[in-house]
Design a protein around this motif. Structure first.
Motif, PDB file in Angstrom:
ATOM      1  N   TRP A 127      -1.295   2.366  35.796  1.00 32.70           N
ATOM      2  CA  TRP A 127      -1.602   3.760  35.485  1.00 32.70           C
ATOM      3  C   TRP A 127      -2.782   4.303  36.283  1.00 32.70           C
ATOM      4  O   TRP A 127      -3.028   5.500  36.285  1.00 32.70           O
ATOM      5  N   GLU A 128      -3.500   3.445  36.991  1.00 31.53           N
ATOM      6  CA  GLU A 128      -4.585   3.923  37.852  1.00 31.53           C
ATOM      7  C   GLU A 128      -4.135   4.123  39.293  1.00 31.53           C
ATOM      8  O   GLU A 128      -4.937   4.491  40.148  1.00 31.53           O
ATOM      9  N   GLY A 129      -2.866   3.871  39.566  1.00 29.23           N
ATOM     10  CA  GLY A 129      -2.399   3.981  40.938  1.00 29.23           C
ATOM     11  C   GLY A 129      -2.654   2.693  41.702  1.00 29.23           C
ATOM     12  O   GLY A 129      -3.059   1.679  41.136  1.00 29.23           O
ATOM     13  N   ASP A 130      -2.428   2.743  42.999  1.00 29.74           N
ATOM     14  CA  ASP A 130      -2.537   1.536  43.817  1.00 29.74           C
ATOM     15  C   ASP A 130      -3.972   1.331  44.295  1.00 29.74           C
ATOM     16  O   ASP A 130      -4.281   1.399  45.490  1.00 29.74           O
ATOM     17  N   ARG A 131      -4.864   1.072  43.341  1.00 33.02           N
ATOM     18  CA  ARG A 131      -6.254   0.783  43.677  1.00 33.02           C
ATOM     19  C   ARG A 131      -6.581  -0.640  43.234  1.00 33.02           C
ATOM     20  O   ARG A 131      -6.116  -1.117  42.201  1.00 33.02           O
ATOM     21  N   ASN A 132      -7.411  -1.299  44.028  1.00 29.64           N
ATOM     22  CA  ASN A 132      -7.758  -2.692  43.765  1.00 29.64           C
ATOM     23  C   ASN A 132      -9.259  -2.924  43.653  1.00 29.64           C
ATOM     24  O   ASN A 132      -9.692  -4.044  43.394  1.00 29.64           O
ATOM     25  N   ASP A 133     -10.055  -1.871  43.828  1.00 30.74           N
ATOM     26  CA  ASP A 133     -11.493  -2.054  43.966  1.00 30.74           C
ATOM     27  C   ASP A 133     -12.155  -2.629  42.718  1.00 30.74           C
ATOM     28  O   ASP A 133     -13.028  -3.510  42.814  1.00 30.74           O
ATOM     29  N   LEU A 134     -11.763  -2.165  41.536  1.00 34.44           N
ATOM     30  CA  LEU A 134     -12.410  -2.655  40.317  1.00 34.44           C
ATOM     31  C   LEU A 134     -12.084  -4.126  40.073  1.00 34.44           C
ATOM     32  O   LEU A 134     -12.964  -4.919  39.714  1.00 34.44           O
ATOM     33  N   ALA A 135     -10.825  -4.485  40.266  1.00 30.42           N
ATOM     34  CA  ALA A 135     -10.436  -5.882  40.078  1.00 30.42           C
ATOM     35  C   ALA A 135     -11.140  -6.783  41.087  1.00 30.42           C
ATOM     36  O   ALA A 135     -11.605  -7.883  40.742  1.00 30.42           O
ATOM     37  N   LEU A 136     -11.233  -6.333  42.317  1.00 29.25           N
ATOM     38  CA  LEU A 136     -11.909  -7.133  43.338  1.00 29.25           C
ATOM     39  C   LEU A 136     -13.400  -7.270  43.050  1.00 29.25           C
ATOM     40  O   LEU A 136     -14.007  -8.301  43.356  1.00 29.25           O
ATOM     41  N   GLU A 137     -13.989  -6.249  42.442  1.00 28.17           N
ATOM     42  CA  GLU A 137     -15.400  -6.342  42.084  1.00 28.17           C
ATOM     43  C   GLU A 137     -15.618  -7.404  41.007  1.00 28.17           C
ATOM     44  O   GLU A 137     -16.592  -8.167  41.055  1.00 28.17           O
ATOM     45  N   VAL A 138     -14.710  -7.469  40.041  1.00 23.31           N
ATOM     46  CA  VAL A 138     -14.799  -8.511  39.018  1.00 23.31           C
ATOM     47  C   VAL A 138     -14.678  -9.893  39.664  1.00 23.31           C
ATOM     48  O   VAL A 138     -15.432 -10.818  39.338  1.00 23.31           O
ATOM     49  N   ALA A 139     -13.735 -10.031  40.591  1.00 24.86           N
ATOM     50  CA  ALA A 139     -13.561 -11.315  41.279  1.00 24.86           C
ATOM     51  C   ALA A 139     -14.777 -11.656  42.133  1.00 24.86           C
ATOM     52  O   ALA A 139     -15.146 -12.828  42.268  1.00 24.86           O
ATOM     53  N   ARG A 140     -15.420 -10.635  42.697  1.00 28.57           N
ATOM     54  CA  ARG A 140     -16.624 -10.883  43.494  1.00 28.57           C
ATOM     55  C   ARG A 140     -17.763 -11.386  42.616  1.00 28.57           C
ATOM     56  O   ARG A 140     -18.512 -12.301  42.994  1.00 28.57           O
ATOM     57  N   LEU A 141     -17.897 -10.796  41.430  1.00 21.56           N
ATOM     58  CA  LEU A 141     -18.975 -11.181  40.523  1.00 21.56           C
ATOM     59  C   LEU A 141     -18.732 -12.545  39.879  1.00 21.56           C
ATOM     60  O   LEU A 141     -19.677 -13.258  39.555  1.00 21.56           O
ATOM     61  N   HIS A 142     -17.448 -12.899  39.693  1.00 26.31           N
ATOM     62  CA  HIS A 142     -17.111 -14.161  39.017  1.00 26.31           C
ATOM     63  C   HIS A 142     -16.019 -14.880  39.813  1.00 26.31           C
ATOM     64  O   HIS A 142     -14.886 -15.031  39.343  1.00 26.31           O
ATOM     65  N   PRO A 143     -16.329 -15.341  41.013  1.00 23.42           N
ATOM     66  CA  PRO A 143     -15.294 -15.907  41.886  1.00 23.42           C
ATOM     67  C   PRO A 143     -14.666 -17.188  41.364  1.00 23.42           C
ATOM     68  O   PRO A 143     -13.553 -17.529  41.770  1.00 23.42           O
ATOM     69  N   ASP A 144     -15.353 -17.875  40.466  1.00 23.75           N
ATOM     70  CA  ASP A 144     -14.789 -19.101  39.899  1.00 23.75           C
ATOM     71  C   ASP A 144     -13.920 -18.830  38.680  1.00 23.75           C
ATOM     72  O   ASP A 144     -13.278 -19.744  38.155  1.00 23.75           O
ATOM     73  N   ARG A 145     -13.872 -17.566  38.232  1.00 21.52           N
ATOM     74  CA  ARG A 145     -13.111 -17.231  37.027  1.00 21.52           C
ATOM     75  C   ARG A 145     -11.939 -16.282  37.290  1.00 21.52           C
ATOM     76  O   ARG A 145     -10.937 -16.335  36.582  1.00 21.52           O
ATOM     77  N   PHE A 146     -12.076 -15.400  38.278  1.00 25.68           N
ATOM     78  CA  PHE A 146     -11.065 -14.361  38.479  1.00 25.68           C
ATOM     79  C   PHE A 146     -10.629 -14.267  39.937  1.00 25.68           C
ATOM     80  O   PHE A 146     -11.430 -14.459  40.858  1.00 25.68           O
ATOM     81  N   ALA A 147      -9.354 -13.955  40.118  1.00 24.64           N
ATOM     82  CA  ALA A 147      -8.807 -13.606  41.425  1.00 24.64           C
ATOM     83  C   ALA A 147      -7.781 -12.498  41.200  1.00 24.64           C
ATOM     84  O   ALA A 147      -7.418 -12.189  40.060  1.00 24.64           O
ATOM     85  N   VAL A 148      -7.301 -11.895  42.283  1.00 32.11           N
ATOM     86  CA  VAL A 148      -6.539 -10.649  42.179  1.00 32.11           C
ATOM     87  C   VAL A 148      -5.210 -10.737  42.928  1.00 32.11           C
ATOM     88  O   VAL A 148      -5.143 -11.271  44.038  1.00 32.11           O
ATOM     89  N   MET A 149      -4.174 -10.213  42.292  1.00 29.30           N
ATOM     90  CA  MET A 149      -2.919  -9.894  42.975  1.00 29.30           C
ATOM     91  C   MET A 149      -2.898  -8.375  43.093  1.00 29.30           C
ATOM     92  O   MET A 149      -2.681  -7.666  42.106  1.00 29.30           O
TER      93      MET A 149
END
Length: 239
Positions: free
Chosen positions: A19-41
Motif C-alpha cells: 500500500w506504500e507503492g514500490d518503495r524500499n527505503d524504510l525496510a532497508l533502513e531497518v536492515a541497515r540498523l539491524h543487519p544481523d536481524r533483518f534483510a529485505v526482498m
C-alpha cells in the motif's frame, strides 16, 4: 523486535507493504540498523523503463536480498502472461537476484515456464498461492497446481500465515495433511516457514510451535531447514 524476542525468532525477511507503492527505503533502513536481524526482498515497478538495468547492482544495496512481485490483479497478471516481465527474469538470473512471487494457484503454469527458461533464477512462491480469505479445504483445493511445479529445482514455496487458512483452533490439525503433501513434493530444503505476522489468528509463538512441536513426522533436521536455514541459503543470507 519485541515480538521476535518473545518468540525466539532471530531473523526476519522484510517485504515492504504494497500500500506504500514500490518503495524500499524504510525496510532497508531497518536492515541497515539491524543487519544481523533483518534483510529485505524489495519491490520494483516492472512496467517502468527506469527499472531496467537495476538488477546488476540490486544486491549491492546493504540488506537487500532480492525482489518480491505480486501478480494477482488482472493488470499485473497481463504483465506476466503477455511477456512484459521477460526482461526482468533474464536480468535477475544474470545478476543472481532471487525472486519471491505472490500469484494465484491457477497461474502457476506461467511461473513454471519462467523457471524452465531460466534455470539459474531462484523463485519462491509466496503463501502457497492460496487465495486470500479462503479457509479449510477451500484454501487448499488447488494445491495440486502448486505441487506440479515442484519438479523445477529452482522453485521453492513459502508456507506462510498458515493459521489464517483455518477456522480450527491451535494447532490447526486440518492443515497438517496438506503440509505433508507440500513436504513430500518439495522436500524440507524448499519449504520455508513464515508468519505474515499482522494476519495471524494466533500468537507468534504458536505459529512457530505449530511446526516445531505439533507435526510428529518432521525430523529435527527437517525443522532446521524449514524454520530458517533453507530460506537463508536460498536467498544467500549468510548465517
Amino acid at each position: 523486535m519485541r515480538e521476535m524476542e518473545g518468540a525466539e525468532v532471530h531473523r526476519a525477511v522484510i517485504v515492504p507493504p504494497s500500500w506504500e507503492g514500490d518503495r524500499n527505503d524504510l525496510a532497508l533502513e531497518v536492515a541497515r540498523l539491524h543487519p544481523d536481524r533483518f534483510a529485505v526482498m524489495g519491490r520494483i515497478t516492472i512496467e517502468s523503463p527506469e527499472s531496467r538495468g537495476l538488477m546488476a547492482a540490486w544486491r549491492h544495496q546493504p540488506g537487500m536480498l532480492g525482489i518480491r512481485l505480486i501478480f494477482r490483479r488482472p493488470d499485473l497478471q497481463r504483465i506476466l502472461s503477455e511477456g512484459h516481465a521477460d526482461w526482468l527474469w533474464a536480468e535477475a538470473e544474470q545478476a543472481g537476484v532471487p525472486v519471491m512471487i505472490l500469484i494465484d494457484s491457477h497461474h502457476t503454469g506461467l511461473i513454471d515456464r519462467v523457471a524452465e527458461r531460466h534455470l539459474g533464477l531462484k523463485i519462491v512462491l509466496d503463501h502457497l498461492c492460496i487465495a486470500g480469505g479462503a479457509k479449510n479445504e477451500e484454501a487448499f483445493k488447488d494445491l495440486d497446481q502448486v505441487l506440479a511445479v515442484a519438479r523445477r529445482p529452482n522453485i521453492a514455496v513459502k508456507a506462510t500465515a498458515l493459521p489464517r487458512y483455518s477456522t480450527e483452533s491451535y494447532p490447526y490439525r486440518g492443515i497438517h495433511p496438506h503440509l505433508r503433501r507440500i513436504y513430500d513434493a518439495f522436500g524440507p530444503k524448499r519449504v520455508f516457514w513464515g508468519t505474515d505476522l499482522t494476519r495471524l489468528s494466533c500468537t507468534y509463538s504458536q505459529a512457530i510451535t505449530m511446526i516445531t512441536e505439533e507435526i510428529s513426522w518432521l525430523t529435527e533436521e527437517d525443522k532446521s531447514w524449514i524454520m530458517g536455514r533453507g530460506v537463508c541459503e536460498w536467498l544467500g543470507w549468510k548465517m
